[in-house]
Design a protein around this motif. Structure first.
Motif, PDB file in Angstrom:
ATOM      1  N   LEU A  20       0.718  -1.203   0.027  1.00 34.59           N
ATOM      2  CA  LEU A  20      -0.139   0.056  -0.021  1.00 34.59           C
ATOM      3  C   LEU A  20       0.838   1.392   0.141  1.00 34.59           C
ATOM      4  N   ASN A  21       2.032   1.249  -0.169  1.00 33.39           N
ATOM      5  CA  ASN A  21       3.110   2.224   0.002  1.00 33.39           C
ATOM      6  C   ASN A  21       4.083   1.771  -0.934  1.00 33.39           C
ATOM      7  N   ALA A  22       3.926   2.094  -2.283  1.00 33.44           N
ATOM      8  CA  ALA A  22       4.960   1.348  -3.360  1.00 33.44           C
ATOM      9  C   ALA A  22       5.717   2.444  -3.971  1.00 33.44           C
ATOM     10  N   ARG A  23       5.836   3.507  -3.115  1.00 35.17           N
ATOM     11  CA  ARG A  23       7.037   4.376  -3.801  1.00 35.17           C
ATOM     12  C   ARG A  23       8.300   4.175  -4.073  1.00 35.17           C
ATOM     13  N   PRO A  24       8.757   4.174  -5.258  1.00 39.07           N
ATOM     14  CA  PRO A  24      10.178   3.676  -5.930  1.00 39.07           C
ATOM     15  C   PRO A  24      11.252   4.647  -5.407  1.00 39.07           C
TER      16      PRO A  24
END
Length: 360
Positions: A20-24
């Motif tokens: 739910l927090n897929a920041r790359p």
């Protein structure tokens, strides 16, 4: 009370996890798929169609020739030399990032016995909102679906990366279980039966079924759904993300340890049927299980050179342990025989499974 606390903790762990927090950005274990353009060969837009198509595999050679730094100062470099240096640096960084991801994925498999490397596509962006207590909940940046991936990286001769499908049949593409559980919590509606492509021959239908449900749950325009061959865009940084729910035409490659949806489902079922629960599970739900706090642990006694603490009446042959066990685990297993409730925790490799095996 205990089950409610367990459920809230499970939902809280979902919100903080990568699903739910897929920041790359600034992540060792995730990379935006548009970064593959730094290899300057196959378009990054062709990655998903190749992996989900008949080939199930795509090799992306690193096409930028090595840059050899001239002996004269950088101020004297030509525009072409400066461009070549930038392109070479980006390619080297991408190869290093992919190698780190491949190593971490293998380490995770060795520790947990399951794969965690996926491409997440597309990305659902939900702005933070205030809850009933007035506190702001974190932004959700979640893939709608996951594609299991195998990744191999070559950094020296024939440098590049090879991506191949890590699953087949119904596992070729799967919904994001954390996002579905989160939507179920937010809407209060149970998850409907979604189409499962058991043969792996129609992943596009399965994908659109997943996406249509998510868009409908979020009241987003279902006509804007994206296909696998859409033109991918980089995921904006947090400050540049839109202030309204948005479907982003983006994809992320990285580690996404799977949340066990069965644990959420079983916890909710036990809450609904708590009065009728039978067997050992009832002792774990008793109020007494909450009365023991970390601060209540008695101080350790001073060490002594004699062996007066040894229980000489204990018959070791009656322990009946069937798996390897050390003294600490032995004490835990013996304690479990007379405890109303017992929680066993510890990092991977500390023997939790063997201890539980011996308890049973």
């Amino acid at each position: 009370m205990i089950l409610e606390a367990m459920l809230q903790r499970l939902y809280s762990s979902l919100q903080k996890g990568p699903s739910l927090n897929a920041r790359p950005h600034n992540s060792r274990q995730r990379v935006d798929l548009v970064r593959f353009a730094d290899f300057q060969n196959v378009s990054q837009d062709a990655i998903l169609p190749c992996i989900l198509g008949t080939a199930k595999k795509l090799t992306l050679p690193a096409s930028v020739a090595p840059f050899r730094k001239p002996e004269y100062p950088e101020e004297e470099w030509s525009d072409e030399q400066e461009k070549h240096a930038r392109e070479w640096e980006r390619q080297v960084k991408l190869l290093k990032k992919l190698q780190d991801i491949a190593i971490d994925a293998q380490d995770y498999y060795n520790d947990h016995g399951e794969d965690a490397l996926f491409i997440g596509f597309p990305i659902i962006s939900l702005p933070p909102v205030a809850n009933d207590e007035g506190f702001s909940k974190s932004r959700v940046l979640a893939p709608a679906a996951f594609i299991p991936i195998k990744l191999s990286v070559q950094k020296k001769t024939r440098a590049g990366a090879t991506l191949s499908a890590g699953g087949d049949g119904s596992d070729l593409l799967i919904p994001n279980p954390a996002l579905l559980a989160w939507l179920e919590q937010q809407t209060g509606e149970e998850l409907p039966e979604l189409f499962e492509d058991d043969t792996g021959e129609d992943p596009e239908r399965e994908y659109h079924d997943i996406l249509d449900f998510i868009l409908k749950s979020l009241d987003l325009n279902e006509e804007k759904r994206l296909d696998f061959a859409c033109r991918l865009k980089a995921i904006p940084r947090a400050e540049d993300l839109p202030d309204q729910p948005t479907l982003l035409p983006s994809a992320v490659l990285g580690l996404f340890p799977m949340t066990n949806p069965g644990l959420l489902r079983d916890t909710k079922w036990m809450m609904e049927h708590e009065d009728s629960l039978k067997g050992p599970v009832r002792s774990y739900l008793h109020k007494a299980a909450l009365e023991y706090h970390e601060g209540d642990v008695p101080e350790a006694e001073e060490e002594t050179d004699d062996h007066s603490f040894v229980d000489t009446d204990r018959l070791f042959e009656e322990d009946n342990f069937i798996a390897p066990i050390d003294p600490c685990q032995t004490n835990t297993a013996i304690t479990a025989r007379s405890s109303d409730a017992l929680v066993i925790h510890g990092p991977p490799g500390t023997g939790k499974s063997q201890t539980i095996t011996n308890i049973i």
